[in-house]
Design an enzyme around this catalytic site. Structure first.
Site, PDB file in Angstrom:
ATOM      1  N   HIS A 159     -52.128  67.396  19.571  1.00  0.00           N
ATOM      2  CA  HIS A 159     -51.865  66.923  18.215  1.00  0.00           C
ATOM      3  C   HIS A 159     -52.917  67.479  17.255  1.00  0.00           C
ATOM      4  CE1 HIS A 159     -50.117  64.490  15.148  1.00  0.00           C
ATOM      5  NE2 HIS A 159     -51.199  63.773  14.969  1.00  0.00           N
ATOM      6  N   GLN A 167     -44.586  63.600   9.123  1.00  0.00           N
ATOM      7  CA  GLN A 167     -43.941  64.544  10.040  1.00  0.00           C
ATOM      8  C   GLN A 167     -42.582  64.015  10.482  1.00  0.00           C
ATOM      9  OE1 GLN A 167     -46.179  65.647  13.526  1.00  0.00           O
ATOM     10  NE2 GLN A 167     -44.402  66.606  14.485  1.00  0.00           N
ATOM     11  N   ASP A 206     -52.887  62.872   8.756  1.00  0.00           N
ATOM     12  CA  ASP A 206     -52.169  62.897  10.025  1.00  0.00           C
ATOM     13  C   ASP A 206     -50.732  62.464   9.763  1.00  0.00           C
ATOM     14  OD1 ASP A 206     -51.137  62.468  12.568  1.00  0.00           O
ATOM     15  OD2 ASP A 206     -52.899  61.421  13.328  1.00  0.00           O
ATOM     16  N   CYS A 237     -46.539  69.280  14.332  1.00  0.00           N
ATOM     17  CA  CYS A 237     -47.795  68.680  13.865  1.00  0.00           C
ATOM     18  C   CYS A 237     -48.790  69.752  13.420  1.00  0.00           C
ATOM     19  CB  CYS A 237     -48.399  67.771  14.926  1.00  0.00           C
ATOM     20  SG  CYS A 237     -48.881  68.590  16.447  1.00  0.00           S
TER      21      CYS A 237
END
Length: 255
Positions: free
Chosen positions: A185, A105, A201, A111
């Site tokens: 998140h 990211q 992630d 996110c």
């Protein structure tokens, strides 16, 4: 251009970078985004209201190809992230050398978008992407690139920015400003072609293999034990209470 050196102690995107209006935690909004990009409407996102009640789980369409866990970033989560990532090398996988397609990211407040891209770029969801669509081209172009160049591709994609802007304006609540600091998140769980469960992630050093599954989907008991339940148990124990979270699956449409 994306930052070539990744700061692992503070993985948040600098305030000088491009920022998106955060997506509402809403399956309809997420589905709208991926359908606009080119995912077949035969797949969409669904709320998962329980991971322990069989009757509530029975309402979720199956097979689930991916799960999106949405939670507030806590001190315990950051402590665990730093500890688990400390001895890991920064991920450099690309093309045939990587078991899953992972995105770093580099856009602020994106996110949710990164989690959605992890969901549709991996596992059986890839089979539901419309040929010639913006989504197919994006994944096709991203596949051979290393993480930094891949992040650049997302950062500069007008098709991605347009679809995100359209989806972000559809939520039922008042959208925060793109420059606001958001504590929620998104983490995605997907299964690869050899039945490994991966935690995806964009704030981490790379994708994390959480263990071998059977042929079942990511809402199976074993997948939940290795992924979402383990995550929530760790957070609850560290924080001294139950974690506030939402869970969304990518699965066949009800229509």
């Amino acid at each position: 251009m994306a930052d070539a050196k990744i700061n692992t102690s503070n993985p948040d995107v600098p305030k000088t970078r491009k920022a998106f209006v955060p997506l509402e935690n809403n399956p309809e909004v997420m589905s709208s985004l991926v359908h606009k990009l080119g995912l077949s409407p035969t797949l969409c996102f669904h709320d998962v209201f329980s991971i322990d009640d069989p009757e509530l789980l029975a309402f979720v369409p199956r097979p689930a190809t991916a799960l999106l866990l949405v939670f507030p970033v806590s001190n315990s989560y950051e402590t665990h992230r730093l500890k688990e990532d400390a001895d890991k090398e920064v991920y450099e996988g690309k093309g045939t050398s990587e078991p899953v397609v992972w995105y770093k990211q580099t856009i602020r407040n994106a996110c949710g978008l990164i989690g959605i891209l992890h969901a549709v770029s991996n596992g059986s969801a890839k089979d539901f992407i419309t040929p010639g669509s913006d989504l197919q081209k994006l994944i096709q172009d991203a596949y051979p690139l290393a993480p930094v160049e891949r992040a650049d591709l997302l950062y500069n994609s007008q098709a991605l920015e347009s679809a995100h802007h359209s989806a972000a304006s559809q939520g039922q609540s008042n959208a925060p400003d793109a420059q606001d600091d958001i504590d929620l998140h998104y983490v995605c769980f997907v299964k690869d072609e050899t039945n490994n469960l991966w935690e995806m992630d964009g704030r981490r050093k790379g994708p994390i293999n959480r263990g071998q599954l059977d042929a079942d989907d990511v809402l199976s008991e074993k997948a939940l034990d290795l992924g979402v339940r383990l995550f929530l148990k760790r957070e609850a124990e560290a924080g001294g209470g139950e974690l506030r979270f939402s869970l969304i699956s990518l699965a066949p449409s009800l229509d």
